[in-house]
Motif scaffolding. Structure first.
Motif, PDB file in Angstrom:
ATOM      1  N   GLU A  46      98.469  49.534  17.662  1.00 44.10           N
ATOM      2  CA  GLU A  46      97.103  49.034  17.601  1.00 44.10           C
ATOM      3  C   GLU A  46      96.110  50.111  18.061  1.00 44.10           C
ATOM      4  O   GLU A  46      95.041  50.286  17.457  1.00 44.10           O
ATOM      5  CB  GLU A  46      96.967  47.798  18.490  1.00 44.10           C
ATOM      6  N   PHE A  47      96.464  50.860  19.111  1.00 49.87           N
ATOM      7  CA  PHE A  47      95.610  51.962  19.567  1.00 49.87           C
ATOM      8  C   PHE A  47      95.438  52.997  18.464  1.00 49.87           C
ATOM      9  O   PHE A  47      94.335  53.480  18.210  1.00 49.87           O
ATOM     10  CB  PHE A  47      96.192  52.646  20.802  1.00 49.87           C
ATOM     11  N   GLU A  48      96.534  53.338  17.794  1.00 45.41           N
ATOM     12  CA  GLU A  48      96.477  54.321  16.711  1.00 45.41           C
ATOM     13  C   GLU A  48      95.583  53.850  15.573  1.00 45.41           C
ATOM     14  O   GLU A  48      94.794  54.625  15.023  1.00 45.41           O
ATOM     15  CB  GLU A  48      97.879  54.621  16.203  1.00 45.41           C
ATOM     16  N   ASN A  79      86.973  63.694  17.244  1.00 46.34           N
ATOM     17  CA  ASN A  79      86.681  64.914  16.511  1.00 46.34           C
ATOM     18  C   ASN A  79      87.828  65.239  15.560  1.00 46.34           C
ATOM     19  O   ASN A  79      87.623  65.495  14.383  1.00 46.34           O
ATOM     20  CB  ASN A  79      86.440  66.062  17.487  1.00 46.34           C
ATOM     21  N   ARG A  80      89.043  65.257  16.102  1.00 49.53           N
ATOM     22  CA  ARG A  80      90.213  65.483  15.249  1.00 49.53           C
ATOM     23  C   ARG A  80      91.455  64.998  15.949  1.00 49.53           C
ATOM     24  O   ARG A  80      91.469  64.774  17.161  1.00 49.53           O
ATOM     25  CB  ARG A  80      90.349  66.951  14.867  1.00 49.53           C
ATOM     26  N   LYS A  86     100.497  65.895  19.525  1.00 45.60           N
ATOM     27  CA  LYS A  86     100.146  64.534  19.938  1.00 45.60           C
ATOM     28  C   LYS A  86      98.920  64.526  20.847  1.00 45.60           C
ATOM     29  O   LYS A  86      98.944  64.025  21.966  1.00 45.60           O
ATOM     30  CB  LYS A  86     101.336  63.851  20.616  1.00 45.60           C
ATOM     31  N   LEU A  87      97.822  65.085  20.336  1.00 40.49           N
ATOM     32  CA  LEU A  87      96.565  65.152  21.066  1.00 40.49           C
ATOM     33  C   LEU A  87      95.436  64.533  20.254  1.00 40.49           C
ATOM     34  O   LEU A  87      95.449  64.568  19.030  1.00 40.49           O
ATOM     35  CB  LEU A  87      96.189  66.603  21.369  1.00 40.49           C
ATOM     36  N   ILE A  88      94.472  63.985  20.971  1.00 39.27           N
ATOM     37  CA  ILE A  88      93.226  63.507  20.377  1.00 39.27           C
ATOM     38  C   ILE A  88      92.119  64.375  20.953  1.00 39.27           C
ATOM     39  O   ILE A  88      92.039  64.562  22.166  1.00 39.27           O
ATOM     40  CB  ILE A  88      92.960  62.039  20.740  1.00 39.27           C
ATOM     41  N   TYR A  89      91.265  64.896  20.104  1.00 38.67           N
ATOM     42  CA  TYR A  89      90.110  65.666  20.548  1.00 38.67           C
ATOM     43  C   TYR A  89      88.905  64.744  20.465  1.00 38.67           C
ATOM     44  O   TYR A  89      88.476  64.369  19.380  1.00 38.67           O
ATOM     45  CB  TYR A  89      89.927  66.908  19.685  1.00 38.67           C
ATOM     46  N   LEU A  90      88.372  64.374  21.621  1.00 41.00           N
ATOM     47  CA  LEU A  90      87.262  63.434  21.706  1.00 41.00           C
ATOM     48  C   LEU A  90      85.978  64.208  21.989  1.00 41.00           C
ATOM     49  O   LEU A  90      85.870  64.899  23.002  1.00 41.00           O
ATOM     50  CB  LEU A  90      87.536  62.425  22.826  1.00 41.00           C
ATOM     51  N   GLN A  91      85.012  64.104  21.074  1.00 38.13           N
ATOM     52  CA  GLN A  91      83.727  64.802  21.220  1.00 38.13           C
ATOM     53  C   GLN A  91      82.840  64.006  22.157  1.00 38.13           C
ATOM     54  O   GLN A  91      82.342  62.946  21.811  1.00 38.13           O
ATOM     55  CB  GLN A  91      83.051  64.963  19.853  1.00 38.13           C
ATOM     56  N   ARG A  98      90.374  66.787  25.539  1.00 39.12           N
ATOM     57  CA  ARG A  98      91.695  66.620  24.926  1.00 39.12           C
ATOM     58  C   ARG A  98      92.440  65.516  25.655  1.00 39.12           C
ATOM     59  O   ARG A  98      92.537  65.518  26.879  1.00 39.12           O
ATOM     60  CB  ARG A  98      92.490  67.911  25.017  1.00 39.12           C
ATOM     61  N   ILE A  99      92.979  64.578  24.889  1.00 41.27           N
ATOM     62  CA  ILE A  99      93.700  63.442  25.451  1.00 41.27           C
ATOM     63  C   ILE A  99      95.062  63.365  24.781  1.00 41.27           C
ATOM     64  O   ILE A  99      95.155  63.388  23.553  1.00 41.27           O
ATOM     65  CB  ILE A  99      92.921  62.127  25.226  1.00 41.27           C
ATOM     66  N   LYS A 100      96.107  63.250  25.578  1.00 39.41           N
ATOM     67  CA  LYS A 100      97.458  63.087  25.039  1.00 39.41           C
ATOM     68  C   LYS A 100      97.682  61.627  24.658  1.00 39.41           C
ATOM     69  O   LYS A 100      97.162  60.716  25.302  1.00 39.41           O
ATOM     70  CB  LYS A 100      98.489  63.509  26.078  1.00 39.41           C
ATOM     71  N   PHE A 101      98.459  61.417  23.595  1.00 36.46           N
ATOM     72  CA  PHE A 101      98.747  60.048  23.159  1.00 36.46           C
ATOM     73  C   PHE A 101      99.449  59.247  24.256  1.00 36.46           C
ATOM     74  O   PHE A 101      99.208  58.064  24.422  1.00 36.46           O
ATOM     75  CB  PHE A 101      99.631  60.050  21.912  1.00 36.46           C
ATOM     76  N   GLY A 102     100.319  59.881  25.012  1.00 30.88           N
ATOM     77  CA  GLY A 102     101.083  59.192  26.046  1.00 30.88           C
ATOM     78  C   GLY A 102     100.257  58.745  27.238  1.00 30.88           C
ATOM     79  O   GLY A 102     100.699  57.914  28.025  1.00 30.88           O
TER      80      GLY A 102
END
Length: 111
Positions: A46-48, A79-80, A86-91, A98-102
């Motif tokens: 659901e998060f994904e 952002n990407r 397994k990273l999310i780049y949050l602008q 940078r946020i890790k999925f875990g």
């Protein structure tokens, strides 16, 4: 001649060594640690889905993250996504986080 008293200063704890102050500070921090909540695979999926939806339509996302025993909240646009690392780049407003999925505990899409 009257006796000059130090008042309440004499009853305050004396911290003579810097190691003692550091030890007390670390003890206070350790007492506030929180355990990482357990998530099942449906919550992670659901998060994904929420992250993909927010990225597709450029909506703001509020992400709650657990790092080193504490919860943090970040608000920004996705952002990407980096699927290999397994990273999310949050602008954010001024920088990219940078946020890790875990580390993700909760995701809210702000439309």
């Amino acid at each position: 001649m009257p006796i000059k008293d130090r008042g309440m200063v004499k009853w305050l704890p004396a911290h003579f060594m810097p190691e003692q102050r550091a030890m007390l500070k670390n003890l206070e921090i350790e007492q506030n640690y929180q355990d990482k909540p357990l998530l099942d695979e449906y919550e992670i999926e659901e998060f994904e889905n929420k992250i993909h939806y927010a990225m597709e339509f450029a909506f703001f996302v509020k992400v709650k993250v657990w790092r080193d025993g504490f919860f943090h909240e970040f608000k920004g646009r996705v952002n990407r996504l980096d699927g290999i690392n397994k990273l999310i780049y949050l602008q954010m407003e001024e920088y990219i986080q940078r946020i890790k999925f875990g580390e993700i505990i909760a995701v809210d899409v702000i439309e």
